[in-house]
Design a protein around this motif. Sequence first.
Motif, mmCIF file in Angstrom:
data_model
loop_
_atom_site.group_PDB
_atom_site.id
_atom_site.type_symbol
_atom_site.label_atom_id
_atom_site.label_comp_id
_atom_site.label_asym_id
_atom_site.label_seq_id
_atom_site.Cartn_x
_atom_site.Cartn_y
_atom_site.Cartn_z
ATOM 1 N N THR A 51 0.833 -1.190 0.000
ATOM 2 C CA THR A 51 0.000 0.000 0.000
ATOM 3 C C THR A 51 0.874 1.250 0.000
ATOM 4 O OG1 THR A 51 -1.717 -1.153 1.248
ATOM 5 C CG2 THR A 51 -1.823 1.255 1.206
ATOM 6 N N THR A 69 1.375 5.054 0.806
ATOM 7 C CA THR A 69 0.830 6.031 1.747
ATOM 8 C C THR A 69 0.904 7.427 1.145
ATOM 9 O OG1 THR A 69 1.603 4.667 3.588
ATOM 10 C CG2 THR A 69 0.979 6.957 4.078
ATOM 11 N N SER A 88 -3.401 6.856 -5.052
ATOM 12 C CA SER A 88 -3.404 6.184 -3.742
ATOM 13 C C SER A 88 -4.240 6.937 -2.702
ATOM 14 C CB SER A 88 -1.961 6.043 -3.235
ATOM 15 O OG SER A 88 -1.432 7.307 -2.862
ATOM 16 N N SER A 137 -7.934 5.767 -3.905
ATOM 17 C CA SER A 137 -8.220 4.356 -4.180
ATOM 18 C C SER A 137 -7.146 3.472 -3.557
ATOM 19 C CB SER A 137 -8.282 4.121 -5.694
ATOM 20 O OG SER A 137 -8.384 2.747 -5.993
ATOM 21 N N SER A 138 -7.542 2.280 -3.203
ATOM 22 C CA SER A 138 -6.593 1.322 -2.639
ATOM 23 C C SER A 138 -6.071 0.344 -3.685
ATOM 24 C CB SER A 138 -7.265 0.529 -1.497
ATOM 25 O OG SER A 138 -8.414 -0.156 -1.990
ATOM 26 N N PRO A 166 -3.721 -1.281 -6.133
ATOM 27 C CA PRO A 166 -2.248 -1.247 -6.189
ATOM 28 C C PRO A 166 -1.728 -0.982 -7.601
ATOM 29 C CG PRO A 166 -3.013 -3.523 -6.109
ATOM 30 C CD PRO A 166 -4.239 -2.666 -5.978
#
Length: 314
Positions: free
Chosen positions: A127, A129, A188, A191-192, A194
Motif C-alpha cells: 500500500t 501512503t 493512492s 483508491s486502494s 495497487p
Amino acid sequence: MTELLIRLFVGKNASADDPRTRTSYGVLSGFVGIAVNVILTAAKFAVGSLTSSISITADAINNLSDAGSSVVTLVGFKMAKKPADREHPYGHGRIEYISALIVSFLVLLMGVELLKSSVEKIKAPDTVTYSTAALAVLIISILFKLWLAYFNYSVGKRIDSTANKAVVADSLSDTAATAAALISLIISKFSSVPVDGWFGLVVSGFIIYSGIGIIKDTVSPLLGQPPKKEFVKQIEDEILSYPNIVGVHDLIIHDYGPGRQFASAHAEVPSSVDVMKSHDTIDLIERNIQRKYNLLISIHLDPIVVLSLIHISE
C-alpha cells in the motif's frame, strides 16, 4: 537562470568554437547536473521510504544514476580537451562521444533494474501512503528536471554537443518517470488499487526507450557518419567563391570529435594561370576556412586545361 550561470562561469561573449570554451560549458553542465540530481535523490529517498512507494524510490535511484551520468559527462569534457599526442594525432575529441555512450548504458541499466523492481511490486503489491510532502517533492522534481533539460539543451545547442543531447533525453525521460510516480501517489489518496507497480513498469519502459535512443545517436559519430550535406555545400561554395577556382571535387571531411574536423579537397584552377598565384590563392582559402569554420583543410592544387569556344567567321 540558464543565462546567468553561463555568464558567470563561461562568459557572455565566449566563442563556442574555442576548445577551452567547450570545456567550460561541459564542466558547468556536469556540476549543475550533479547538484540537481543529488538534491532530488536525497529528497525522493526520504519521501519514498515514508510512503512505501516503489516508483518514488526507483525514481530516486534513477536520479542517483543521473548524478553519475553528470560525472561521466564532466570527465568526458575534461579528457576531450587533451591535445594531440603520438598515439592520438588528431586529438581526444571523440571521448565526448564515448562519455555520451556510457551515459546511455547507465540509463538503460537503470531502466532494466526498475523493470525488475516493478514486476516484483506487481506480484507482491504494498500500500502506498499518500503524503502532501511527497506530492510537493515530486512536483518540484518535475520542475527541476524540465529546467535541467532546457539548460542542457541550451548548452548542447551552443557547442553542438552529443553528450549534452544525451543528458537532455535522460532528463526528459526522468520527467516522465516522476510524472508517473506522481499520478500513482495521487491515485493512492482516492483508491486502494495497487497501481504503483504498473506505473513503475510504464516508467521503466520510458527509461529503456530513452537509453536505446541515446545509444543510436552516439554510435553513429563513433562509427563515422557522413557530414551534413549543408556543411559540405558551404565548404564547396566557399572554395568556389575565390578567383580562378573553377571546380571542386573529392571533398572529404573527417570528424574526430566536436571542434576537431579535418578535410581534404581538390580545387581545379586554369592551367593558364601562374602556378605561384594559384598556390597563394589555395593557401588563402585554407586559412580562411580554418578561421571561419574551425575546419583544418588541405587543398590539392589541380590544374586543368580550360577550353573556350571560338567562333570563326569565314
